[in-house]
Design a protein around this motif. Structure first.
Motif, short mmCIF file in Angstrom:
data_model
loop_
_atom_site.label_atom_id
_atom_site.label_comp_id
_atom_site.label_asym_id
_atom_site.label_seq_id
_atom_site.Cartn_x
_atom_site.Cartn_y
_atom_site.Cartn_z
N ASP A 292 1.05 -1.34 0.18
CA ASP A 292 0.17 -0.46 0.15
C ASP A 292 1.27 0.83 0.64
N SER A 293 1.91 1.54 0.79
CA SER A 293 3.08 2.18 0.72
C SER A 293 3.94 1.27 0.87
N TRP A 294 5.38 2.40 0.79
CA TRP A 294 6.80 2.15 0.99
C TRP A 294 7.73 3.49 0.68
N GLY A 295 8.40 2.87 1.50
CA GLY A 295 9.29 3.85 1.43
C GLY A 295 10.85 3.38 1.56
N CYS A 296 12.01 4.73 1.75
CA CYS A 296 13.51 4.20 1.92
C CYS A 296 14.29 5.20 2.34
N SER A 297 15.60 4.84 2.85
CA SER A 297 16.92 6.18 3.73
C SER A 297 17.87 4.97 2.96
N THR A 298 18.96 5.67 3.10
CA THR A 298 19.84 4.64 2.90
C THR A 298 20.83 3.64 4.45
N GLY A 299 19.98 2.19 3.77
CA GLY A 299 20.40 1.61 4.66
C GLY A 299 18.83 1.14 5.41
N GLU A 300 17.90 2.00 4.33
CA GLU A 300 16.95 1.38 5.36
C GLU A 300 15.04 1.77 4.77
N THR A 301 14.83 -0.21 4.46
CA THR A 301 13.04 0.33 3.04
C THR A 301 12.33 -0.65 4.40
N TRP A 302 10.96 0.48 4.41
CA TRP A 302 9.20 -0.16 5.34
C TRP A 302 8.80 0.11 3.96
N CYS A 303 7.72 -1.26 4.36
CA CYS A 303 6.28 -0.95 3.50
C CYS A 303 5.02 -0.93 4.73
N LEU A 304 4.31 -0.74 3.96
CA LEU A 304 2.91 -1.16 4.22
C LEU A 304 2.09 -1.79 3.64
N PHE A 305 1.26 -2.60 4.29
CA PHE A 305 0.07 -3.66 4.16
C PHE A 305 -1.11 -3.11 4.66
N ARG A 306 -2.07 -2.84 3.82
CA ARG A 306 -3.21 -2.51 4.68
C ARG A 306 -4.48 -3.30 4.25
N TYR A 307 -4.99 -4.26 5.76
CA TYR A 307 -6.54 -4.62 5.23
C TYR A 307 -7.54 -4.06 6.45
N GLY A 308 -8.73 -4.45 6.03
CA GLY A 308 -9.96 -4.35 6.81
C GLY A 308 -10.70 -2.82 6.70
N ALA A 309 -11.02 -2.58 7.18
CA ALA A 309 -11.52 -1.52 6.45
C ALA A 309 -11.36 0.32 7.40
N GLY A 310 -10.30 0.26 8.11
CA GLY A 310 -9.44 1.50 8.35
C GLY A 310 -9.65 2.29 7.66
N PRO A 311 -9.46 3.81 8.35
CA PRO A 311 -9.29 5.22 7.12
C PRO A 311 -7.92 4.53 6.94
N ALA A 312 -7.69 5.63 5.30
CA ALA A 312 -6.73 5.31 4.43
C ALA A 312 -5.35 6.33 5.52
N GLY A 313 -4.07 6.03 6.17
CA GLY A 313 -3.37 6.95 6.18
C GLY A 313 -3.26 7.22 7.99
N ALA A 314 -4.05 6.29 8.26
CA ALA A 314 -4.32 5.68 9.96
C ALA A 314 -2.49 5.34 10.38
N VAL A 315 -2.30 5.11 9.91
CA VAL A 315 -0.68 4.32 9.92
C VAL A 315 0.56 4.49 10.11
N ALA A 316 1.18 5.50 10.82
CA ALA A 316 2.50 6.27 10.54
C ALA A 316 3.41 5.39 9.71
N ALA A 317 4.11 5.69 8.94
CA ALA A 317 4.99 5.08 8.11
C ALA A 317 7.05 5.29 9.02
#
Length: 131
Positions: free
Chosen positions: A106-131
Motif C-alpha cells: 500500500d505504501s513503501w519508502g526508503c532511506s540509506t540502509g532502511e526500507t519499509w513497507c506497509l500492507f493494509r487490510y480491513g476497513a480502517g481509514p487510509a493513512g491511519a498508520v504512521a510510516a
C-alpha cells in the motif's frame, strides 16, 4: 489497538532469506493476517532481505509489526545504497524487485540502509498508520 512485533538481526548469508520467510509466515499466522496479505508480505520480505544481503556491509535486521488492520515490514542493513525502482529490460536477469514491492504494497519508502513497507487490510481509514 494492540500491536504485535518481531525483530530478527542476522549476519548476511543467502540461507537467511529462507529463514526470514519462515519467521515471517509464523508471525503472520500468529497475528491472523489475511491470506492474500500474508502472501504479499512473504514475497516482499524475500525480496527486501535478498537485497539487504546482497548489498549489506554488516548486520541485517528484519522488523515486522501488525495491529488492527496493517502489517509493516522494515529491513535495515548496514549499507550505503538505497532501494530504488529500476526499469529492467526484457533480457535483464535482475532489477525488478522494487517494482514488485511497489505493486503489492500500500505504501513503501526508503532511506540509506532502511526500507519499509506497509500492507493494509480491513476497513480502517487510509493513512491511519504512521510510516
Amino acid at each position: 489497538m494492540e500491536t504485535s512485533a518481531l525483530e530478527v538481526v542476522f549476519l548476511p548469508a543467502p540461507k537467511r532469506v529462507a529463514d526470514m520467510r519462515r519467521a515471517t509466515v509464523a508471525f503472520l499466522l500468529a497475528v491472523n493476517a489475511p491470506e492474500q496479505t500474508s502472501d504479499n508480505v512473504v514475497l516482499v520480505v524475500s525480496e527486501l532481505v535478498t537485497n539487504a544481503i546482497r548489498h549489506a556491509c554488516g548486520k541485517v535486521s528484519l522488523r515486522l509489526s501488525a495491529g488492527g488492520d496493517y502489517v509493516k515490514v522494515v529491513v535495515l542493513a548496514e549499507s550505503r545504497d538505497r532501494a530504488v525502482v529500476t526499469d529492467a529490460g526484457p533480457d535483464d536477469e535482475a532489477g525488478r524487485g522494487m517494482l514488485l514491492v511497489d505493486a503489492v504494497t500500500d505504501s513503501w519508502g526508503c532511506s540509506t540502509g532502511e526500507t519499509w513497507c506497509l500492507f493494509r487490510y480491513g476497513a480502517g481509514p487510509a493513512g491511519a498508520v504512521a510510516a
